[in-house]
Design a protein around this motif. Structure first.
Motif, PDB file in Angstrom:
ATOM      1  N   PHE A 148       0.820  -1.208   0.000  1.00  0.00           N
ATOM      2  CA  PHE A 148       0.000   0.000   0.000  1.00  0.00           C
ATOM      3  C   PHE A 148       0.859   1.266   0.000  1.00  0.00           C
ATOM      4  O   PHE A 148       1.844   1.359   0.740  1.00  0.00           O
ATOM      5  N   ALA A 149       0.427   2.240  -0.801  1.00  0.00           N
ATOM      6  CA  ALA A 149       1.071   3.546  -0.789  1.00  0.00           C
ATOM      7  C   ALA A 149       0.546   4.391   0.368  1.00  0.00           C
ATOM      8  O   ALA A 149       1.245   5.273   0.882  1.00  0.00           O
ATOM      9  N   ARG A 150      -0.683   4.123   0.801  1.00  0.00           N
ATOM     10  CA  ARG A 150      -1.289   4.808   1.945  1.00  0.00           C
ATOM     11  C   ARG A 150      -2.366   3.887   2.508  1.00  0.00           C
ATOM     12  O   ARG A 150      -2.859   2.981   1.836  1.00  0.00           O
ATOM     13  N   ASP A 151      -2.761   4.150   3.747  1.00  0.00           N
ATOM     14  CA  ASP A 151      -3.671   3.231   4.429  1.00  0.00           C
ATOM     15  C   ASP A 151      -5.047   3.147   3.789  1.00  0.00           C
ATOM     16  O   ASP A 151      -5.720   2.122   3.906  1.00  0.00           O
ATOM     17  N   ASP A 152      -5.486   4.202   3.129  1.00  0.00           N
ATOM     18  CA  ASP A 152      -6.823   4.200   2.545  1.00  0.00           C
ATOM     19  C   ASP A 152      -6.815   3.854   1.051  1.00  0.00           C
ATOM     20  O   ASP A 152      -7.817   4.033   0.359  1.00  0.00           O
ATOM     21  N   GLU A 153      -5.692   3.363   0.546  1.00  0.00           N
ATOM     22  CA  GLU A 153      -5.627   2.990  -0.868  1.00  0.00           C
ATOM     23  C   GLU A 153      -6.489   1.757  -1.127  1.00  0.00           C
ATOM     24  O   GLU A 153      -6.624   0.881  -0.267  1.00  0.00           O
ATOM     25  N   ALA A 154      -7.059   1.673  -2.318  1.00  0.00           N
ATOM     26  CA  ALA A 154      -7.861   0.509  -2.695  1.00  0.00           C
ATOM     27  C   ALA A 154      -6.995  -0.746  -2.716  1.00  0.00           C
ATOM     28  O   ALA A 154      -5.841  -0.713  -3.161  1.00  0.00           O
ATOM     29  N   LEU A 155      -7.560  -1.848  -2.247  1.00  0.00           N
ATOM     30  CA  LEU A 155      -6.839  -3.119  -2.232  1.00  0.00           C
ATOM     31  C   LEU A 155      -6.361  -3.496  -3.637  1.00  0.00           C
ATOM     32  O   LEU A 155      -5.241  -4.001  -3.804  1.00  0.00           O
ATOM     33  N   GLU A 156      -7.190  -3.260  -4.636  1.00  0.00           N
ATOM     34  CA  GLU A 156      -6.817  -3.609  -6.013  1.00  0.00           C
ATOM     35  C   GLU A 156      -5.523  -2.924  -6.432  1.00  0.00           C
ATOM     36  O   GLU A 156      -4.646  -3.539  -7.051  1.00  0.00           O
ATOM     37  N   ASP A 157      -5.387  -1.634  -6.112  1.00  0.00           N
ATOM     38  CA  ASP A 157      -4.171  -0.898  -6.494  1.00  0.00           C
ATOM     39  C   ASP A 157      -2.960  -1.395  -5.711  1.00  0.00           C
ATOM     40  O   ASP A 157      -1.849  -1.465  -6.252  1.00  0.00           O
ATOM     41  N   ALA A 158      -3.160  -1.740  -4.433  1.00  0.00           N
ATOM     42  CA  ALA A 158      -2.053  -2.268  -3.624  1.00  0.00           C
ATOM     43  C   ALA A 158      -1.569  -3.608  -4.162  1.00  0.00           C
ATOM     44  O   ALA A 158      -0.366  -3.888  -4.157  1.00  0.00           O
ATOM     45  N   LEU A 328      -3.323  -4.272   6.621  1.00  0.00           N
ATOM     46  CA  LEU A 328      -4.279  -3.569   5.772  1.00  0.00           C
ATOM     47  C   LEU A 328      -4.999  -4.532   4.825  1.00  0.00           C
ATOM     48  O   LEU A 328      -6.209  -4.388   4.574  1.00  0.00           O
ATOM     49  N   THR A 329      -4.273  -5.517   4.320  1.00  0.00           N
ATOM     50  CA  THR A 329      -4.878  -6.486   3.401  1.00  0.00           C
ATOM     51  C   THR A 329      -5.909  -7.336   4.119  1.00  0.00           C
ATOM     52  O   THR A 329      -7.034  -7.516   3.630  1.00  0.00           O
ATOM     53  N   CYS A 330      -5.548  -7.891   5.280  1.00  0.00           N
ATOM     54  CA  CYS A 330      -6.487  -8.741   6.024  1.00  0.00           C
ATOM     55  C   CYS A 330      -7.701  -7.948   6.486  1.00  0.00           C
ATOM     56  O   CYS A 330      -8.824  -8.476   6.491  1.00  0.00           O
TER      57      CYS A 330
END
Length: 387
Positions: A148-158, A328-330
């Motif tokens: 993740f680039a930031r905590d609120d980034e979309a899972l798809e982008d991460a 963040l993923t889980c």
């Protein structure tokens, strides 16, 4: 005289939170009475443990982690409110089950390592693929952490970022041959194949093999799917690179695994890996070992792994801490699972939903509190040592 549930939990609360930040919660017992622990006007309860019947009451009275979780799975107990907060205090309950611990190894002795590994993997991964797709990212279907680039980034982008990082790390391009250890639902293989990389993916799960074979045939992508134990897999010629996303936990014999990598990889070839980790190899809960990943799977123990790398024909090129990314993923997976609760219960039943709810929210809590770590790393095959 047997102590009441409120007395048992109250005494444990005082001892457990003597040196910890208190987590206020309440219990609603089988008679409907509410008992608060650490609750005040300034500290409302974070969650409620609701007892549905005598079985739930007895489980909670035992203060035994496995009994409490099994009561929850069967609907004898419910958790209302912040399940994540409840799971951050899992050590409030004891988890001493020596017979269950010893029972992990007996099937492998009776049936052999490879057959036991196949049955163990099937226990988790051979659920209907559509079930896993209810909570995985919708772009790649990746069952390991994003970056993740930031905590609120979309899972798809991460996840896209993570797959790009893996490809960059192994330095492959069109026409190169890559072996993937553990195909999952095709996240890496598809990402690489669409860039002209020839991928062979090895899986032990029958459902994964079915899904991947159908998917890549339908998409017309250059991916070969093989159902085989990685340690038994052979190739007529070495690969240019290897990718292992989240399968090191299922290959706890590090020496044998590194030997297999050396046998399958050309000199100068690289391996991308990521895994969840703990400081001790078998320090996972009884519930996790019996109902999530049975068998001899175990979190990565980094210092033990690197000791074996030092004795192998590999060098460590890069090592990154992925704990927050895995949290963040889980958390995203757990939120997506909860959002699809009605559909999941209707199609696959309440027990499966509850089992994965405990697993995903519990994993998020473990990463957040530091009980569990995660790493991604890159190895390079040198000619300095024999395989």
């Amino acid at each position: 005289m047997r102590r009441t549930l409120a007395d048992v939990v109250g005494r444990r609360y005082e001892g457990y939170f003597r040196d910890r930040t208190p987590v206020p919660f309440e219990i609603v017992d089988r008679d409907g009475a509410t008992h608060g622990f650490g609750v005040s006007e300034a500290l409302p309860p974070r969650f409620s443990l609701v007892v549905r019947d005598d079985v739930g009451q007895q489980a909670l009275h035992s203060l035994d982690q496995l009994q409490v979780v099994l009561a929850y799975l069967a609907g004898h107990l419910d958790v209302e409110g912040d399940l994540f907060a409840a799971l951050t205090m899992r050590r409030f309950f004891s988890d001493v089950h020596p017979i269950a611990f010893l029972g992990r190894w007996l099937p492998a002795l009776v049936h052999g390592r490879y057959g036991h590994d196949q049955r163990s993997i099937s226990r988790h991964y051979d659920e209907d693929s559509d079930f896993f797709l209810t909570f995985l990212d919708t772009r790649h279907r990746c069952y390991t952490e994003g970056v993740f680039a930031r905590d609120d980034e979309a899972l798809e982008d991460a996840v896209t970022r993570k797959l790009d990082l893996a490809l960059d790390a192994i330095g492959v391009g069109p026409g190169d041959r890559v072996l993937e250890v553990g195909g999952g639902w095709g996240a890496f293989a598809e990402h690489a194949a669409r860039r002209g990389v020839a991928v062979t993916t090895v899986t032990l799960a029958a459902e994964s093999e079915r899904f991947l074979t159908d998917f890549f045939a339908r998409e017309g992508l250059p991916v070969t799917v093989v159902r085989e134990h990685f340690l038994r897999y052979r190739s007529a010629e070495p690969f240019d690179a290897i990718v292992n996303m989240g399968v090191t936990e299922h290959l706890p014999d590090y020496r044998a695994t590194l030997r297999a990598y050396a046998r399958l990889l050309r000199p100068g070839g690289r391996i991308y890996l990521d895994a969840l980790a703990m400081r001790r190899k078998q320090h996972v809960s009884t519930f996790f070992k019996q109902y999530v990943y049975p068998g001899n799977s175990a979190p990565l123990v980094l210092h033990s792994y690197l000791r074996q790398v030092a004795r192998s024909p590999f060098e460590l090129l890069d090592l990154e801490d992925d704990r927050h990314n895995y949290f963040l993923t889980c958390r995203a997976w757990a939120q997506r699972l909860d959002a699809r609760r009605e559909e999941i219960v209707a199609r696959w039943g309440e027990p499966l939903y509850r089992r994965f709810r405990i697993f995903l929210w519990g994993s998020a809590a473990g990463f957040d509190t530091g009980l569990v770590q995660a790493y991604r790393w890159v190895l390079i095959r040198t000619a300095a040592r024999p395989a």
